[in-house]
Design a protein around this motif. Structure first.
Motif, PDB file in Angstrom:
ATOM      1  N   THR A 165       0.823  -1.206   0.000  1.00 26.56           N
ATOM      2  CA  THR A 165       0.000   0.000   0.000  1.00 26.56           C
ATOM      3  C   THR A 165       0.857   1.255   0.000  1.00 26.56           C
ATOM      4  OG1 THR A 165      -0.105   0.164   2.415  1.00 26.56           O
ATOM      5  CG2 THR A 165      -1.752  -1.251   1.324  1.00 26.56           C
ATOM      6  N   GLU A 166       0.250   2.363  -0.377  1.00 23.43           N
ATOM      7  CA  GLU A 166       0.951   3.642  -0.315  1.00 23.43           C
ATOM      8  C   GLU A 166       1.364   3.964   1.116  1.00 23.43           C
ATOM      9  OE1 GLU A 166      -0.974   6.867  -2.470  1.00 23.43           O
ATOM     10  OE2 GLU A 166      -2.009   5.407  -3.729  1.00 23.43           O
ATOM     11  N   ALA A 167       0.547   3.586   2.077  1.00 22.34           N
ATOM     12  CA  ALA A 167       0.878   3.824   3.485  1.00 22.34           C
ATOM     13  C   ALA A 167       2.130   3.049   3.892  1.00 22.34           C
ATOM     14  CB  ALA A 167      -0.298   3.434   4.377  1.00 22.34           C
ATOM     15  N   GLN A 168       2.323   1.855   3.332  1.00 25.39           N
ATOM     16  CA  GLN A 168       3.525   1.089   3.661  1.00 25.39           C
ATOM     17  C   GLN A 168       4.769   1.719   3.052  1.00 25.39           C
ATOM     18  OE1 GLN A 168       2.011  -2.762   2.344  1.00 25.39           O
ATOM     19  NE2 GLN A 168       1.947  -3.480   4.466  1.00 25.39           N
ATOM     20  N   PHE A 169       4.668   2.234   1.831  1.00 25.31           N
ATOM     21  CA  PHE A 169       5.794   2.999   1.294  1.00 25.31           C
ATOM     22  C   PHE A 169       6.096   4.198   2.191  1.00 25.31           C
ATOM     23  CE2 PHE A 169       4.373   1.381  -3.066  1.00 25.31           C
ATOM     24  CZ  PHE A 169       5.384   0.435  -3.144  1.00 25.31           C
ATOM     25  N   LEU A 286      20.923   1.927   3.428  1.00 21.67           N
ATOM     26  CA  LEU A 286      20.443   1.587   2.089  1.00 21.67           C
ATOM     27  C   LEU A 286      20.104   2.846   1.289  1.00 21.67           C
ATOM     28  CD1 LEU A 286      18.119  -1.444   2.965  1.00 21.67           C
ATOM     29  CD2 LEU A 286      20.611  -1.369   2.703  1.00 21.67           C
ATOM     30  N   TYR A 287      19.928   2.661  -0.010  1.00 20.74           N
ATOM     31  CA  TYR A 287      19.789   3.774  -0.955  1.00 20.74           C
ATOM     32  C   TYR A 287      18.314   4.145  -1.099  1.00 20.74           C
ATOM     33  CZ  TYR A 287      21.278   6.614  -4.945  1.00 20.74           C
ATOM     34  OH  TYR A 287      21.579   7.659  -5.790  1.00 20.74           O
ATOM     35  N   ASP A 288      17.916   5.178  -0.388  1.00 20.89           N
ATOM     36  CA  ASP A 288      16.499   5.552  -0.310  1.00 20.89           C
ATOM     37  C   ASP A 288      16.186   6.759  -1.190  1.00 20.89           C
ATOM     38  OD1 ASP A 288      18.117   7.081   1.384  1.00 20.89           O
ATOM     39  OD2 ASP A 288      16.493   7.508   2.781  1.00 20.89           O
ATOM     40  N   LEU A 294      13.693   1.750  -1.468  1.00 23.21           N
ATOM     41  CA  LEU A 294      14.159   1.286  -0.160  1.00 23.21           C
ATOM     42  C   LEU A 294      13.468  -0.019   0.222  1.00 23.21           C
ATOM     43  CD1 LEU A 294      15.896   1.843   2.319  1.00 23.21           C
ATOM     44  CD2 LEU A 294      14.046   3.222   3.246  1.00 23.21           C
ATOM     45  N   LEU A 295      12.176  -0.086   0.033  1.00 23.52           N
ATOM     46  CA  LEU A 295      11.417  -1.290   0.386  1.00 23.52           C
ATOM     47  C   LEU A 295      11.916  -2.503  -0.404  1.00 23.52           C
ATOM     48  CD1 LEU A 295       7.605  -1.502   0.949  1.00 23.52           C
ATOM     49  CD2 LEU A 295       8.714  -3.130  -0.574  1.00 23.52           C
ATOM     50  N   GLY A 309       8.094  -6.434   2.576  1.00 24.87           N
ATOM     51  CA  GLY A 309       8.802  -5.213   2.943  1.00 24.87           C
ATOM     52  C   GLY A 309       7.912  -4.175   3.595  1.00 24.87           C
ATOM     53  N   GLY A 310       6.678  -4.063   3.121  1.00 30.45           N
ATOM     54  CA  GLY A 310       5.755  -3.094   3.709  1.00 30.45           C
ATOM     55  C   GLY A 310       5.452  -3.409   5.155  1.00 30.45           C
ATOM     56  N   ASP A 311       5.170  -4.670   5.462  1.00 29.17           N
ATOM     57  CA  ASP A 311       4.909  -5.071   6.848  1.00 29.17           C
ATOM     58  C   ASP A 311       6.152  -4.897   7.713  1.00 29.17           C
ATOM     59  OD1 ASP A 311       2.264  -5.747   6.319  1.00 29.17           O
ATOM     60  OD2 ASP A 311       2.742  -7.849   5.902  1.00 29.17           O
TER      61      ASP A 311
END
Length: 390
Positions: A165-169, A286-288, A294-295, A309-311
């Motif tokens: 989800t966008e919220a997880q990003f 990491l390269y964000d 990043l995720l 990755g989101g969780d």
């Protein structure tokens, strides 16, 4: 790609950063000169003790022979002098090239220095030209996408495939800002929430402005030499334990997979050379450049399963107090991002934490760090694992 075979033989003995964010009083070359001298001084050396220089060219002040121009400014004639450009992955590829050059007898001690001034020395129009010219001239540029649009494509693919989800990003930006709020030099220090990210200005669907890295000025440098030459230095030497690269494509239209990157290959090589696994890593840098990048790196480097990755981010594991501290300076999302040198600041942060001299921000139990960067649009990847001895 296999590891370099140089793991354990070389160490970082000096480092330096310039001011970051908005630095209008120094050109990119002046910043590069400054951090070169400061890193040499931090190593307890004189410039005459150093016989190699590796730099990366600057977007804001391109110079044909960049490393030679920096050396010329210093009145210095190093035995080994080279300019490297592999985009955002340059930091760690240059570090490996420095170790290889020492191994080959081309130099004994090398400075790797990078700086740029995207904020103060480039106009908006110049920046847009750079952003819009990165795509394939036949298959991408005619459609008008900019760099954020390419990462928006990657984000949407991950959402479609894994239900991210966008919220997880957004959690990635929130985590980085939480660390930046503790760093007095960070360009952006105000704490943000997931809602702040989601409500920020739209850039390229589904990315908002707070999903995107900063535009900054700044430079950093490190000094590398053989480990057996580090005994009398003023700082704890930080050993290069493992290194790996992975190269999937140049242009995103040629990507075979938008949700898995060549970080898989570079990470596996670095772990194998270091004899370590993700569970052994104390610190992640990491390269964000964008939150989905990043995720995906978190997944591809083995810190969680693919699609989780989101969780992983939403759990708080990467934030202050979490078990896997990530981008503890704030990353490119919050500390600074002056273009190709962006990953240098993750490296200098890792060195500070491993030395144990990060001051009030020092984290306990820092013995290993994994640093990763990528160039292009998730195209070319490099991973280095660092260690500190007791």
């Amino acid at each position: 790609m296999a590891g370099s075979g140089l793991g354990g033989k070389y160490a970082l003995i000096g480092m330096a950063e310039s001011d970051v964010g908005i630095v209008p009083d120094k050109s990119p070359r002046e910043l590069c000169v400054q951090v070169t001298l400061d890193a040499v001084r931090d190593a307890g050396l004189k410039l005459s003790d150093v016989d190699g220089l590796i730099t990366c060219n600057a977007f804001a002040e391109p110079i044909m022979y960049h490393a030679e121009a920096v050396a010329e400014y210093l009145g210095w004639e190093p035995r080994h002098c080279v300019t490297v450009n592999t985009g955002g992955g340059t930091t760690f590829m240059a570090l490996n090239m420095a170790a290889a050059a020492i191994e080959a007898g081309m130099a004994d001690t090398i400075v790797v220095a990078m700086a740029d001034s995207l904020r103060s020395f480039m106009t908006r129009e110049q920046a847009m030209v750079v952003q819009s010219s990165s795509g394939h001239p036949h298959y991408e540029q005619p459609y008008g996408p900019t760099v954020p649009a390419y990462y928006g494509l990657i984000a949407r693919a991950h959402m479609d495939q894994y239900g991210t989800t966008e919220a997880q990003f957004a959690e990635a930006a929130v985590s980085c800002r939480a660390w930046a709020s503790q760093h007095p030099k960070a360009q952006m220090r105000d704490v943000i929430s997931v809602e702040d990210v989601l409500n920020s200005r739209a850039i390229a669907d589904p990315l908002k402005v707070l999903d995107c890295s900063l535009v900054s000025d700044g430079g950093a440098a490190v000094v590398i030499t053989r480990k057996d030459r580090t005994k009398d230095g003023p700082n704890k030497p930080i050993t290069l334990l493992g290194y790996g690269e992975g190269h999937a494509y140049e242009h995103i239209s040629q990507a075979k997979n938008l949700t898995t990157s060549a970080a898989v290959q570079s990470g596996q090589s670095a772990y194998a050379e270091a004899g370590l696994s993700p569970d052994d890593i104390s610190l992640l840098q990491l390269y964000d450049c964008f939150t989905p990048a990043l995720l995906i790196q978190i997944e591809d480097l083995g810190f969680c399963a693919k699609g989780e990755g989101g969780d992983w981010l939403a759990s708080g594991i990467s934030r202050p107090g979490g078990a896997k501290p990530l981008n503890t300076h704030g990353g490119m999302l919050s500390y600074c991002h002056p273009g190709n040198p962006g990953a240098m600041f993750g490296l200098t942060e890792a060195i500070s934490q491993l030395r144990g001299d990060a001051g009030p921000r020092q984290l306990p139990g820092m013995s290993t760090a994994l640093c990763h960067a990528q160039g292009g649009i998730m195209s070319s990847h490099a991973t280095v694992i660092l260690g500190a001895e007791d």
